[in-house]
Motif scaffolding. Structure first.
Motif, short mmCIF file in Angstrom:
data_model
loop_
_atom_site.label_atom_id
_atom_site.label_comp_id
_atom_site.label_asym_id
_atom_site.label_seq_id
_atom_site.Cartn_x
_atom_site.Cartn_y
_atom_site.Cartn_z
N ASP A 92 -104.32 -116.91 -4.73
CA ASP A 92 -103.99 -116.90 -6.16
C ASP A 92 -102.76 -117.78 -6.36
OD1 ASP A 92 -103.97 -116.27 -8.85
OD2 ASP A 92 -102.84 -114.40 -8.55
N LEU A 93 -103.00 -119.06 -6.65
CA LEU A 93 -101.92 -120.03 -6.76
C LEU A 93 -101.79 -120.56 -8.18
CD1 LEU A 93 -102.77 -122.12 -3.57
CD2 LEU A 93 -100.99 -120.37 -3.78
N THR A 94 -100.57 -120.91 -8.53
CA THR A 94 -100.36 -121.56 -9.82
C THR A 94 -100.79 -123.02 -9.70
OG1 THR A 94 -98.13 -122.31 -9.28
CG2 THR A 94 -98.34 -120.08 -10.26
N ASP A 95 -100.93 -123.68 -10.84
CA ASP A 95 -101.27 -125.11 -10.83
C ASP A 95 -100.20 -125.91 -10.09
OD1 ASP A 95 -103.66 -124.71 -12.15
OD2 ASP A 95 -102.85 -125.25 -14.13
N SER A 96 -98.95 -125.52 -10.26
CA SER A 96 -97.85 -126.20 -9.58
C SER A 96 -97.96 -126.05 -8.07
CB SER A 96 -96.52 -125.65 -10.08
OG SER A 96 -95.44 -126.23 -9.37
N GLN A 97 -98.27 -124.87 -7.60
CA GLN A 97 -98.43 -124.64 -6.16
C GLN A 97 -99.61 -125.44 -5.61
OE1 GLN A 97 -98.62 -120.35 -6.62
NE2 GLN A 97 -96.74 -120.11 -5.39
N LYS A 98 -100.68 -125.47 -6.36
CA LYS A 98 -101.85 -126.25 -5.93
C LYS A 98 -101.48 -127.73 -5.81
CE LYS A 98 -105.22 -123.15 -8.05
NZ LYS A 98 -106.23 -123.00 -9.12
N GLN A 99 -100.71 -128.24 -6.77
CA GLN A 99 -100.30 -129.64 -6.72
C GLN A 99 -99.40 -129.91 -5.53
OE1 GLN A 99 -101.56 -132.15 -8.74
NE2 GLN A 99 -100.60 -133.35 -7.11
N GLU A 100 -98.52 -128.97 -5.22
CA GLU A 100 -97.65 -129.13 -4.05
C GLU A 100 -98.47 -129.22 -2.77
OE1 GLU A 100 -94.51 -126.22 -3.83
OE2 GLU A 100 -94.04 -126.48 -5.95
N ILE A 101 -99.53 -128.43 -2.67
CA ILE A 101 -100.40 -128.47 -1.50
C ILE A 101 -101.11 -129.82 -1.42
CG2 ILE A 101 -102.52 -127.51 -0.47
CD1 ILE A 101 -101.55 -124.75 -1.52
N VAL A 102 -101.60 -130.30 -2.54
CA VAL A 102 -102.27 -131.61 -2.57
C VAL A 102 -101.29 -132.71 -2.19
CG1 VAL A 102 -103.36 -133.32 -4.09
CG2 VAL A 102 -104.05 -130.92 -4.22
N ASP A 103 -100.08 -132.66 -2.73
CA ASP A 103 -99.07 -133.67 -2.42
C ASP A 103 -98.74 -133.66 -0.92
OD1 ASP A 103 -99.00 -134.36 -5.09
OD2 ASP A 103 -97.14 -133.26 -5.50
N GLU A 104 -98.58 -132.48 -0.36
CA GLU A 104 -98.27 -132.37 1.07
C GLU A 104 -99.43 -132.89 1.92
OE1 GLU A 104 -95.70 -131.30 4.27
OE2 GLU A 104 -95.34 -131.40 2.13
N ALA A 105 -100.65 -132.57 1.53
CA ALA A 105 -101.82 -133.06 2.27
C ALA A 105 -101.89 -134.58 2.21
CB ALA A 105 -103.09 -132.43 1.70
N ASN A 106 -101.59 -135.15 1.06
CA ASN A 106 -101.59 -136.61 0.94
C ASN A 106 -100.52 -137.26 1.81
OD1 ASN A 106 -103.78 -136.83 -0.81
ND2 ASN A 106 -102.50 -136.59 -2.62
N LEU A 107 -99.36 -136.62 1.89
CA LEU A 107 -98.30 -137.13 2.75
C LEU A 107 -98.75 -137.11 4.21
CD1 LEU A 107 -95.43 -138.07 3.40
CD2 LEU A 107 -94.74 -135.67 3.38
N VAL A 108 -99.33 -136.01 4.64
CA VAL A 108 -99.81 -135.89 6.01
C VAL A 108 -100.87 -136.95 6.29
CG1 VAL A 108 -101.08 -134.40 7.62
CG2 VAL A 108 -99.21 -133.46 6.25
N PHE A 109 -101.77 -137.16 5.35
CA PHE A 109 -102.80 -138.19 5.49
C PHE A 109 -102.16 -139.56 5.67
CE2 PHE A 109 -105.85 -141.23 3.63
CZ PHE A 109 -106.92 -141.01 4.49
N ASP A 110 -101.18 -139.86 4.85
CA ASP A 110 -100.49 -141.16 4.96
C ASP A 110 -99.78 -141.29 6.31
OD1 ASP A 110 -101.32 -141.98 2.46
OD2 ASP A 110 -99.47 -141.34 1.46
N LEU A 111 -99.15 -140.22 6.78
CA LEU A 111 -98.47 -140.27 8.07
C LEU A 111 -99.47 -140.50 9.21
CD1 LEU A 111 -95.87 -137.41 7.58
CD2 LEU A 111 -95.44 -139.88 7.55
N ASN A 112 -100.64 -139.86 9.12
CA ASN A 112 -101.67 -140.08 10.13
C ASN A 112 -102.14 -141.53 10.12
OD1 ASN A 112 -101.83 -137.61 11.43
ND2 ASN A 112 -103.26 -136.77 9.95
#
Length: 84
Positions: A39-59
Motif C-alpha cells: 500500500d504505497l502512495t504515488d510519491s513512494q511509487k515514483q521513488e521506487i521507479v526512480d531508484e530502479a532507473n538509477l540502478v538500470f543506468d549504473l548497470n
C-alpha cells in the motif's frame, strides 16, 4: 551480457550470480507480486521507479566498462545523473 560481450564461463558477470536463489524466475515473480501488493502512495511509487532507473543506468555503466569503454561508461553515468 554474457552473449553480447562473448564472455566465457561467466567471466565478468559474477554480479549476476545468486547461488542462494535456485530459481530466479520464481524469485523475481514473487518479488514483483509482493511489491505490487504494498500500500504505497504515488510519491513512494515514483521513488521506487526512480531508484530502479538509477540502478538500470549504473548497470549499463558497468557493462560498458566491461566492453572496454570506461569513458563512455562515465559519460553515460554523468548524463543520467543530470537527468535526476
Amino acid at each position: 551480457a554474457s552473449r553480447s560481450l562473448d564472455l566465457k564461463n561467466g567471466e565478468g558477470t559474477a554480479f549476476y550470480t545468486f547461488d542462494d536463489i535456485p530459481n530466479t524466475y520464481n524469485y523475481i515473480t514473487d518479488w514483483y507480486t509482493r511489491l505490487n501488493a504494498l500500500d504505497l502512495t504515488d510519491s513512494q511509487k515514483q521513488e521506487i521507479v526512480d531508484e530502479a532507473n538509477l540502478v538500470f543506468d549504473l548497470n549499463i555503466g558497468i557493462l560498458q566498462e566491461l566492453d572496454g569503454s570506461p569513458l563512455l561508461a562515465m559519460w553515460t553515468l554523468a548524463v543520467n545523473t543530470l537527468k535526476v
